[in-house]
Scaffold this motif. Structure first.
Motif, PDB file in Angstrom:
ATOM      1  N   SER A  87       0.871  -1.173   0.000  1.00 62.41           N
ATOM      2  CA  SER A  87       0.000   0.000   0.000  1.00 62.41           C
ATOM      3  C   SER A  87       0.913   1.229   0.000  1.00 62.41           C
ATOM      4  O   SER A  87       2.104   1.114   0.287  1.00 62.41           O
ATOM      5  CB  SER A  87      -0.906   0.011   1.235  1.00 62.41           C
ATOM      6  N   ARG A  88       0.341   2.384  -0.297  1.00 63.37           N
ATOM      7  CA  ARG A  88       1.153   3.613  -0.281  1.00 63.37           C
ATOM      8  C   ARG A  88       1.719   3.840   1.117  1.00 63.37           C
ATOM      9  O   ARG A  88       2.830   4.326   1.275  1.00 63.37           O
ATOM     10  CB  ARG A  88       0.301   4.805  -0.710  1.00 63.37           C
ATOM     11  N   ASP A  89       0.929   3.452   2.132  1.00 65.81           N
ATOM     12  CA  ASP A  89       1.343   3.693   3.519  1.00 65.81           C
ATOM     13  C   ASP A  89       2.597   2.890   3.876  1.00 65.81           C
ATOM     14  O   ASP A  89       3.353   3.287   4.770  1.00 65.81           O
ATOM     15  CB  ASP A  89       0.213   3.330   4.487  1.00 65.81           C
ATOM     16  N   ASP A  90       2.812   1.751   3.188  1.00 62.13           N
ATOM     17  CA  ASP A  90       4.004   0.935   3.468  1.00 62.13           C
ATOM     18  C   ASP A  90       5.302   1.690   3.151  1.00 62.13           C
ATOM     19  O   ASP A  90       6.382   1.271   3.548  1.00 62.13           O
ATOM     20  CB  ASP A  90       3.976  -0.365   2.645  1.00 62.13           C
ATOM     21  N   LEU A  91       5.182   2.775   2.389  1.00 62.44           N
ATOM     22  CA  LEU A  91       6.378   3.531   1.991  1.00 62.44           C
ATOM     23  C   LEU A  91       6.770   4.569   3.032  1.00 62.44           C
ATOM     24  O   LEU A  91       7.807   5.228   2.911  1.00 62.44           O
ATOM     25  CB  LEU A  91       6.118   4.260   0.656  1.00 62.44           C
ATOM     26  N   LEU A  92       5.925   4.711   4.078  1.00 60.81           N
ATOM     27  CA  LEU A  92       6.085   5.843   5.001  1.00 60.81           C
ATOM     28  C   LEU A  92       7.497   5.978   5.576  1.00 60.81           C
ATOM     29  O   LEU A  92       8.119   7.035   5.434  1.00 60.81           O
ATOM     30  CB  LEU A  92       5.053   5.773   6.133  1.00 60.81           C
ATOM     31  N   ASN A  93       7.998   4.932   6.205  1.00 62.59           N
ATOM     32  CA  ASN A  93       9.261   5.087   6.928  1.00 62.59           C
ATOM     33  C   ASN A  93      10.431   5.443   6.019  1.00 62.59           C
ATOM     34  O   ASN A  93      11.216   6.345   6.323  1.00 62.59           O
ATOM     35  CB  ASN A  93       9.572   3.820   7.731  1.00 62.59           C
ATOM     36  N   THR A  94      10.538   4.734   4.899  1.00 62.57           N
ATOM     37  CA  THR A  94      11.640   5.013   3.977  1.00 62.57           C
ATOM     38  C   THR A  94      11.522   6.411   3.382  1.00 62.57           C
ATOM     39  O   THR A  94      12.481   7.187   3.359  1.00 62.57           O
ATOM     40  CB  THR A  94      11.622   3.995   2.815  1.00 62.57           C
TER      41      THR A  94
END
Ligand code: A3D
Length: 308
Positions: A87-94
């Protein structure tokens, strides 16, 4: 004098934007990336094609922020894109780490620029850029609604066999599964689509619009959509560079509008030479309001995870 446009991120979207901005003579382009050679190679290729489009602009690649000095407009696509199953949210930390670096670079080298953020998760990334840069809200805007609305427009035009030119649509809220395509405000030459398309088909179009990014990711497998996102950011860029006062759905910092305070959320606004010139508040019925509020809450939960 031509405008200077700095693109931070020379990947798929950055490359297409560089090409389109240059060949449409919207300004001189600096394509910045952390990968050595990539932005220089893409820029050289595009610059060598300029005679074929009668385009008198300069296109250069860069690995140093010093090269963006004096930029009038900065468009940010730096960061990872989705792969299937993400999901787009999975990209948050990076992407959060990347966005902090980018915001510092832009603050130092292009302190007067107007900024359009494209990196995902969009609402959280534009919020991060604003916080770290300290730029005023009129100069920090996110791109999502233009793309989501374009997808909605395309699906409606295909359904009815009419020109995409005659379809207008508005998608509000966060840029994710909770986005809110506003059926009541979607028209074909001014005619509400509810008078032309069955409820069942409209629901299917709304669902497809919400999942449209994922549909492309599943087909491409190696990344996400990049041509339509590039075109969407350029539509915003053109509105700003030409002071067109376009009314577009953009991710704006709300300070009371729509009952939201301190969050970046997709809403219709006027874009011109001063960037975000005005948020337009449209009237939402109970059902639309509920969906919008849910979307805002999702954005809020994402932003809560951000430490700056
Ligand atoms: P991609 O082709 O991977 O390009 C990203 C580029 O960012 C790469 O060339 C990287 O080298 C570069 N990069 C990484 N770290 C840095 C850094 N610290 N500074 C500068 N550059 C860096 O991805 P893409 O162009 O397809 O997508 C870019 C972003 O846009 C992703 O986060 C996508 O999820 C997002 N995106 C948003 C939308 C919206 O509608 C909001 C649509 C499509 C994609």
């Amino acid at each position: 004098m031509r405008k200077k446009i700095a693109l931070i991120g020379g990947g798929n979207i950055g490359g297409v934007m560089a090409e389109q901005l240059a060949y449409r003579e919207l300004g001189d382009v600096i394509l910045f990336d952390v990968v050595e050679g990539l932005p220089q190679g893409k820029a050289l290729d595009i610059a060598e094609g300029a005679p074929l489009f009668d385009a008198d602009v300069s296109v250069k690649g860069a690995n140093s922020y010093a090269e963006i000095a004096g930029a009038d407009l900065v468009i940010i696509t730096a960061g990872l894109a989705r792969k299937p199953g993400m999901s787009r949210d999975d990209l948050l930390n990076t992407n959060l780490k990347i966005m902090k670096q980018v915001a510092e670079g832009v603050r130092e080298h292009a302190p007067n620029a107007l900024v359009i953020v494209v990196s995902n998760p969009l609402d959280a990334m534009v919020y991060t850029f604003k916080k770290v840069s300290g730029f005023p809200k009129n100069r920090v805007i996110g791109m999502a609604g233009v793309l989501d609305s374009a997808r909605f427009r395309a699906f409606v035009a295909w359904e009815l066999g009419v020109s995409v030119q005659d379809v207008t649509a508005l998608v509000l809220g966060g840029h994710g599964d909770t986005m809110v395509p506003l059926v009541r405000y979607c028209t074909v030459a001014g005619i509400p689509i509810e008078k032309m398309i069955s409820k069942e088909r409209i629901n299917a179009i709304v669902e497809r619009t919400k999942q449209a990014g994922g549909e492309v990711v599943a087909l491409l497998k190696t990344g996400s959509a990049f041509v339509s996102p590039a075109a969407s950011a350029i539509e915003m860029a053109e509105a700003i560079l030409k002071d067109k006062k376009r009314v577009l759905a953009c991710c704006c910092l709300l300070e009371g509008e729509y009952g939201v305070d301190g969050l970046y959320v997709g809403v219709p606004c006027v874009l011109g030479a001063n960037g975000l010139e005005r948020v337009i508040e449209v009237d939402l019925n109970a059902e639309e309001r509920k969906l919008f509020d849910e979307s805002v809450e999702h954005v809020r939960s994402l932003v809560k995870q951000i430490e700056i």
